[in-house]
Design a protein around this motif. Structure first.
Motif, PDB file in Angstrom:
ATOM      1  N   ALA A   1       0.920  -1.223   0.042  1.00  0.00           N
ATOM      2  CA  ALA A   1      -0.042  -0.122   0.113  1.00  0.00           C
ATOM      3  C   ALA A   1       0.777   1.123   0.080  1.00  0.00           C
ATOM      4  N   CYS A   2       0.523   2.527  -0.111  1.00  0.00           N
ATOM      5  CA  CYS A   2       1.111   3.806  -0.083  1.00  0.00           C
ATOM      6  C   CYS A   2       0.252   4.676   0.315  1.00  0.00           C
ATOM      7  N   LEU A   3       0.629   5.974   0.655  1.00  0.00           N
ATOM      8  CA  LEU A   3      -0.018   7.096   0.869  1.00  0.00           C
ATOM      9  C   LEU A   3       0.458   8.225   0.298  1.00  0.00           C
ATOM     10  N   GLY A   4      -0.652   9.108  -0.513  1.00  0.00           N
ATOM     11  CA  GLY A   4       0.130  10.299  -1.138  1.00  0.00           C
ATOM     12  C   GLY A   4      -0.272  11.435  -0.332  1.00  0.00           C
ATOM     13  N   LEU A   5       0.770  12.510  -0.104  1.00  0.00           N
ATOM     14  CA  LEU A   5       0.439  13.530   0.687  1.00  0.00           C
ATOM     15  C   LEU A   5       0.703  14.801  -0.207  1.00  0.00           C
ATOM     16  N   LEU A   6      -0.134  15.760  -0.243  1.00  0.00           N
ATOM     17  CA  LEU A   6       0.038  17.030  -0.940  1.00  0.00           C
ATOM     18  C   LEU A   6      -0.368  18.290   0.039  1.00  0.00           C
ATOM     19  N   ALA A   7       0.441  19.154   0.496  1.00  0.00           N
ATOM     20  CA  ALA A   7       0.374  20.384   1.016  1.00  0.00           C
ATOM     21  C   ALA A   7       0.429  21.522   0.223  1.00  0.00           C
ATOM     22  N   VAL A   8      -0.632  22.331   0.138  1.00  0.00           N
ATOM     23  CA  VAL A   8      -0.448  23.721  -0.621  1.00  0.00           C
ATOM     24  C   VAL A   8      -0.914  24.653   0.180  1.00  0.00           C
ATOM     25  N   ASP A   9      -0.042  25.877   0.106  1.00  0.00           N
ATOM     26  CA  ASP A   9      -0.274  27.090   0.794  1.00  0.00           C
ATOM     27  C   ASP A   9      -0.652  28.027   0.005  1.00  0.00           C
ATOM     28  N   GLY A  10      -1.405  29.224   0.613  1.00  0.00           N
ATOM     29  CA  GLY A  10      -1.907  30.335  -0.052  1.00  0.00           C
ATOM     30  C   GLY A  10      -3.278  29.966  -0.820  1.00  0.00           C
TER      31      GLY A  10
ATOM     32  N   ASN B   1      -5.789  21.707 -10.112  1.00  0.00           N
ATOM     33  CA  ASN B   1      -7.124  22.192 -10.191  1.00  0.00           C
ATOM     34  C   ASN B   1      -7.423  23.263  -8.950  1.00  0.00           C
ATOM     35  N   VAL B   2      -6.340  22.956  -7.945  1.00  0.00           N
ATOM     36  CA  VAL B   2      -6.258  24.105  -7.050  1.00  0.00           C
ATOM     37  C   VAL B   2      -5.687  25.305  -7.488  1.00  0.00           C
ATOM     38  N   LYS B   3      -4.899  25.457  -8.389  1.00  0.00           N
ATOM     39  CA  LYS B   3      -4.149  26.602  -9.089  1.00  0.00           C
ATOM     40  C   LYS B   3      -5.036  27.357  -9.923  1.00  0.00           C
ATOM     41  N   LEU B   4      -6.206  26.436 -10.457  1.00  0.00           N
ATOM     42  CA  LEU B   4      -7.134  27.107 -11.150  1.00  0.00           C
ATOM     43  C   LEU B   4      -7.951  28.364 -10.202  1.00  0.00           C
ATOM     44  N   ILE B   5      -8.312  27.964  -8.897  1.00  0.00           N
ATOM     45  CA  ILE B   5      -8.902  28.703  -8.067  1.00  0.00           C
ATOM     46  C   ILE B   5      -7.807  29.563  -7.396  1.00  0.00           C
ATOM     47  N   ALA B   6      -6.707  29.413  -7.246  1.00  0.00           N
ATOM     48  CA  ALA B   6      -5.623  30.167  -6.543  1.00  0.00           C
ATOM     49  C   ALA B   6      -4.242  30.163  -6.997  1.00  0.00           C
ATOM     50  N   PRO B   7      -4.060  30.966  -8.105  1.00  0.00           N
ATOM     51  CA  PRO B   7      -2.932  30.943  -9.256  1.00  0.00           C
ATOM     52  C   PRO B   7      -1.791  31.128  -8.344  1.00  0.00           C
ATOM     53  N   ALA B   8      -1.786  31.929  -7.301  1.00  0.00           N
ATOM     54  CA  ALA B   8      -0.402  31.912  -6.361  1.00  0.00           C
ATOM     55  C   ALA B   8      -0.278  31.146  -5.390  1.00  0.00           C
ATOM     56  N   ALA B   9      -1.090  30.020  -5.113  1.00  0.00           N
ATOM     57  CA  ALA B   9      -0.825  28.863  -4.176  1.00  0.00           C
ATOM     58  C   ALA B   9       0.424  28.385  -4.732  1.00  0.00           C
ATOM     59  N   THR B  10       1.106  27.856  -3.465  1.00  0.00           N
ATOM     60  CA  THR B  10       2.322  27.092  -3.778  1.00  0.00           C
ATOM     61  C   THR B  10       2.594  25.915  -2.993  1.00  0.00           C
ATOM     62  N   LEU B  11       3.474  24.783  -3.659  1.00  0.00           N
ATOM     63  CA  LEU B  11       3.575  23.429  -3.307  1.00  0.00           C
ATOM     64  C   LEU B  11       4.253  23.707  -1.811  1.00  0.00           C
ATOM     65  N   GLU B  12       3.773  23.149  -0.800  1.00  0.00           N
ATOM     66  CA  GLU B  12       4.542  23.205   0.509  1.00  0.00           C
ATOM     67  C   GLU B  12       4.944  21.792   0.570  1.00  0.00           C
ATOM     68  N   TYR B  13       4.621  20.982   0.201  1.00  0.00           N
ATOM     69  CA  TYR B  13       5.062  19.423   0.553  1.00  0.00           C
ATOM     70  C   TYR B  13       4.339  18.327  -0.273  1.00  0.00           C
ATOM     71  N   GLN B  14       5.020  17.565  -0.905  1.00  0.00           N
ATOM     72  CA  GLN B  14       4.315  16.276  -1.686  1.00  0.00           C
ATOM     73  C   GLN B  14       5.178  15.374  -1.418  1.00  0.00           C
ATOM     74  N   ASP B  15       4.597  14.063  -1.189  1.00  0.00           N
ATOM     75  CA  ASP B  15       5.384  12.777  -0.915  1.00  0.00           C
ATOM     76  C   ASP B  15       4.298  11.598  -1.011  1.00  0.00           C
ATOM     77  N   ILE B  16       4.873  10.642  -1.432  1.00  0.00           N
ATOM     78  CA  ILE B  16       4.327   9.067  -1.453  1.00  0.00           C
ATOM     79  C   ILE B  16       5.065   8.245  -0.380  1.00  0.00           C
ATOM     80  N   ILE B  17       4.308   7.661   0.565  1.00  0.00           N
ATOM     81  CA  ILE B  17       4.563   7.078   1.693  1.00  0.00           C
ATOM     82  C   ILE B  17       4.443   5.447   1.258  1.00  0.00           C
ATOM     83  N   ARG B  18       5.408   4.646   1.629  1.00  0.00           N
ATOM     84  CA  ARG B  18       5.136   3.224   1.284  1.00  0.00           C
ATOM     85  C   ARG B  18       5.690   2.497   2.574  1.00  0.00           C
TER      86      ARG B  18
END
Length: 221
Positions: A15-24, A204-221
């Motif tokens: 199994a795995c877990l995907g994480l995406l954190a977006v600021d702004g 999709n998030v960037k469509l709503i908030a073009p200035a949003a920044t990627l804070e963290y992304q990872d896939i945990i196994r």
């Protein structure tokens, strides 16, 4: 960002877990660019899946169906995919940031939870449930976990599980400016698809908030 218990690794090898954190981020009730993308996606899904049988042939859907079957449950995202693609219904209307997640969820068939990152208390842990653990779900409904269900905890308690969904305390609201998206991927869901899914949520998030920044992304196994 995340601790992983031995119990999770032993219970769900592969199994795995995907994480995406977006600021702004912002979370309006409706957003024109997202509405356009939603209409395009509805047409895409209806062209791709014309029958329930075609949906059942989708690889990740079957991996989730097997997971839910172990607990005597039906995979809810399959029903949502069928509603849009086969029955011709529109995506349900909700706040834009949640819709950005839900659109990718229905397109790819991958179960995803959304949280307000500023409401999460450290440490964040990927674990499995003990039978009868409780937390308050979305809308204030009390949820009792099933033993061995895959879940995440923070320092104050359970924030989501596969079977019970997300909690109320860390839910995304109109005031959310930092969002965490969590993709639960049981054995049989390929890592490249999780990566693609995270990328589509971010787009999709960037469509709503073009200035949003990627804070963290990872896939945990």
């Amino acid at each position: 960002m995340l601790q992983v218990t031995t119990a999770w690794r032993e219970t769900y090898p592969g199994a795995c877990l995907g994480l995406l954190a977006v600021d702004g981020v912002v979370n309006p009730e409706c957003h024109e660019r997202l509405e356009t993308r939603k209409s395009e996606l509805e047409e895409l899904l209806r062209a791709q899946y014309r029958t329930r049988e075609e949906l059942l042939a989708c690889g990740p859907v079957n991996a989730y169906r097997e997971y839910y079957k172990r607990f005597g449950k039906t995979y809810p995202v399959l029903l949502q995919m069928e509603s849009v693609a086969v029955k011709g219904k529109s995506f349900p209307r909700t706040a834009a940031l949640v819709e950005a997640m839900f659109m990718a969820e229905v397109k790819n068939g991958l179960l995803t939870a959304g949280h307000d990152l500023d409401r999460i208390e450290k440490p964040l842990t990927l674990d499995v449930a003990a039978d009868g653990e409780n937390f308050t779900g979305i809308g204030g409904r009390e949820q009792a976990t099933k033993s061995s269900d895959m879940l995440m905890r923070d320092g104050a308690g359970i924030i989501s599980s596969i079977l019970c969904g997300p909690d109320h305390r860390t839910r995304i609201t109109a005031a959310t400016t930092r969002a965490l998206f969590v993709v639960y991927a049981p054995p049989g869901v390929d890592r490249p698809l999780v990566e693609q899914h995270l990328g589509e949520i971010h787009a999709n998030v960037k469509l709503i908030a073009p200035a949003a920044t990627l804070e963290y992304q990872d896939i945990i196994r």
